[in-house]
Design an enzyme around this catalytic site. Structure first.
Site, short mmCIF file in Angstrom:
data_model
loop_
_atom_site.label_atom_id
_atom_site.label_comp_id
_atom_site.label_asym_id
_atom_site.label_seq_id
_atom_site.Cartn_x
_atom_site.Cartn_y
_atom_site.Cartn_z
CG ASP A 38 -1.00 -6.11 -3.56
OD1 ASP A 38 -1.26 -6.37 -2.55
OD2 ASP A 38 -1.87 -5.45 -4.59
CE LYS A 100 -2.90 -10.39 2.69
NZ LYS A 100 -2.88 -9.26 1.65
CD GLU A 177 -3.61 -5.27 1.53
OE1 GLU A 177 -4.92 -5.52 1.33
OE2 GLU A 177 -2.96 -6.57 1.56
CG ASP A 200 -8.56 -2.92 -1.37
OD1 ASP A 200 -8.78 -3.95 -2.15
OD2 ASP A 200 -7.07 -3.04 -0.91
MG MG Z 1 -5.34 -6.44 -2.43
#
Ligand code: MG
Ligand code: ADP
Length: 600
Positions: A38, A100, A177, A200
């Site tokens: 992850d 990111k 994800e 999420d």
């Molecule tokens: Mg995450």
């Protein structure tokens, strides 16, 4: 220009996908070690499928989460994780976080005269995670399943693959994800169930997915999200509340703006976590001899984050709309991502769905565990025989075209979707277009990804041209086929049936394509950088933390930190493990007493 058969060929990409599967099967019995990663905006985690279950792998400090932070020292030594995160306030010009968010862009940072793009920095995180895994497993890691937000576009996915390549890690598959989280929850409870929703909320991205497990198949029915919404925005809101109470600018006036920002962020993070189970918490920043402190109540925090909470609704509604699923038929809502621990978020979820969310799997670990499940699937682990995975294309893919309005005027630059978002992949769809002007000689398709009606609002992925025979407008047909596979590669086939002229394009974005030479050069630059020795990680992390604390405390406390740091440094020089360990424990105890247990 390629001439081809009258019918589009079967996709080469799919053939390759089969080949790689066979290869994996062929390698069975030989050493094959695929980890699940992850690679988060804020934190990363790594897990492995072993003995029939997904298992998290601790880093050198024994933590399951590794902050996605990189710090590069003058001598070219790389620190990854907590130490790098702590160095951000003492060495802001050598340290980077949240890169990111810049994945797939041309933006770079400069450290000690070298420039680094987001994929370079991500590759350093991956290198460190790979090392953690190898040390934990006592085996060489051969590949990885790496997760990406569902909303990552082609460019961002390609950059993630490149990060793997730069880290010397074969990316076996990119996995969305929320799909990974679904896999983690799906495996935890194999019972057949109604659709469930994965919610999420991480540090920088928000993803919602509707997932179904049916007959052992995990299917993502829809995904939606906001890639500019996460826990960092809650920190920013908290800083605004603090600003309204007193003037932190005063305390931080002379500080380097980057340091000031980092100190405020760290203070906000502390306050936010304290407010998870308290009615009020202090927000306090110290720099040089000035302290700025304010008490912030849970109510004030809740009020400040209302606009953020409001933004959680739309992606949820969109995912329900896209999947045609009513909220009452959702069997449950599962929480993923550290920011779902915020009470205001939990309350909003309970209100939105009329029930309490499921937290059977720790929200911080679900994605990495799911990636490990996928790794187990790739390795064809027998325990996973029952599970297959279907995935969807997270955004609409199409071409630009022109349309005539009711008065006959031509409007160009409009988007014509070919593969709509949330279509199950792999998928291949064809649309037929016709020429728009008399004696037109060429048809040109711009290839776009996005949801906007005008292509100018979407992301351009490439372009393909095909010659057509001169005929009156509307008399030549052109077939445009899009094939999208599970690793997110798009192949475009354009065919003029009348002439048999055929063009094939595997999307290459000119602005983004990195030549093999450039890639080799970057690999060489990165190879110069050495990860800080793993067995020294704990020492480096404690030192970085002590330096950060030294800068933000005063008087007796500062003196105490300075003294214990000095003792620790002498211990390090002595090179006696037992002495080092004792001094480290003492320093850690002092820091814990001052600011609580270290948080990531
Ligand atoms: Mg995450
Ligand atoms: P990412 O997926 O972006 O790497 P994570 O899922 O690790 O992010 O979540 C990180 C976010 O979670 C951070 O913004 C952090 O502030 C937030 N977070 C962690 N613990 C808590 C908590 N107890 N209360 C509120 N927010 C939290």
């Amino acid at each position: 220009m390629a001439r081809g058969p009258a019918m589009p060929r079967p996709s080469l990409k799919l053939a390759l996908a089969f080949a790689s599967h066979l290869l994996i099967a062929g390698l069975k019995g030989e050493v094959l070690m695929i980890i699940g990663v992850d690679l988060g905006t804020t934190n990363s985690a790594v897990a492995v499928w072993r003995n029939g279950r997904a298992e998290l792998i601790p880093n050198a400090l024994g933590d399951m989460l590794t902050p996605s932070a990189v710090s590069i020292t003058e001598s070219g030594q790389v620190l990854v994780g907590s130490a790098a995160r702590d160095r951000q306030s003492t060495h802001p010009h050598e340290s980077v976080t949240t890169f990111k968010r810049r994945m797939g862009t041309q933006q770079t940072v400069k450290i000690h005269g070298h420039t680094y793009a987001a994929d370079d920095l991500s590759s350093l995180v991956l290198r460190s995670l790979k090392e953690d895994a190898e040390s934990y497993l006592g085996e060489t890691v051969t590949g990885a399943v790496v997760t990406v937000p569902a909303y990552f576009n082609e460019r961002q996915r390609r950059a993630t693959r490149r990060a793997g390549e730069l880290a010397g890690l074969k990316i076996e598959r990119l996995l969305n994800e929320p799909t990974a989280a679904a896999l983690a929850f799906g495996v935890a409870d194999r019972a057949e169930r109604e659709p469930f929703l994965v919610f999420d909320l991480g540090g920088g991205t928000f993803d919602v997915s509707i997932v179904e497990v049916f007959d052992g198949i995990v299917e993502v029915r829809a995904s939606a999200g906001d890639n500019r919404l996460g826990g960092e925005d809650f920190n920013a809101a908290l800083i605004d509340v603090a600003r309204g109470k007193a003037d932190p600018g005063n305390a931080l006036a002379a500080a380097d703006p980057i340091i000031a920002q980092e100190l405020l962020r760290a203070a906000a993070e502390r306050t936010k976590r304290a407010l998870t189970d308290a009615q009020s918490a202090p927000f306090s920043v110290t720099w040089n001899d000035r302290t700025f402190s304010a008490k912030i109540s849970a109510t004030e925090f809740d009020r400040a984050v209302e606009p953020l909470i409001e933004r959680l609704r739309e992606p949820v509604l969109r995912s329900l709309r896209d999947s045609g699923i009513r909220v009452e038929t959702l069997s449950e809502v599962v929480l993923v991502g550290g920011a779902t621990r915020t009470p205001a978020v939990r309350r909003a979820i309970t209100r939105m769905f009329g029930r309490f969310p499921n937290t059977a799997i720790h929200p911080d670990h679900a994605v990495a565990l799911g990636a490990a499940v996928q790794a187990g699937l790739l390795a064809r682990d027998a325990a996973l025989d029952e599970i297959r995975l279907t995935d969807v294309c997270p955004f609409t893919l199409g071409v630009d075209h022109a349309e005539r309005d009711s008065r006959g005027a031509m409007r160009s630059g409009l988007f014509s979707p070919i593969i709509e978002r949330n279509t199950v992949i792999p998928v291949s769809r064809v649309n037929r277009y016709i020429t728009v002007s008399d004696n037109q000689r060429v048809v040109q398709f711009g290839i776009y990804q996005g949801e906007a009606r005008e292509v100018s609002g979407n992301v351009k992925l490439g372009e393909v041209q095909v010659p057509v025979p001169p005929r009156p407008a509307g008399h030549v047909a052109i077939d445009c086929r899009f094939s999208y596979d599970t690793s997110g590669l798009l192949e475009v086939d354009v065919l003029v049936p009348e002439t048999g002229i055929f063009k094939n394009l595997v999307i290459a974005d000119d602005a983004d394509t990195v030549s093999p030479e450039a890639l080799a050069e970057r690999r060489a630059v990165l190879a110069e950088l050495k990860l800080h020795p793993r067995d020294m990680s704990e020492n480096a992390a404690v030192l970085a933390r002590a330096r950060r604390c030294y800068e933000s405390f005063l008087g007796d406390q500062r003196h105490q930190i300075g003294q214990a740091t000095l003792d620790f440094e002498s211990a390090l020089e002595s090179q006696q493990p037992r002495v080092i360990q004792a001094a480290r424990a003492e320093l850690t105890a002092i820091l814990n007493a001052l600011e609580g247990e270290r948080f990531l």
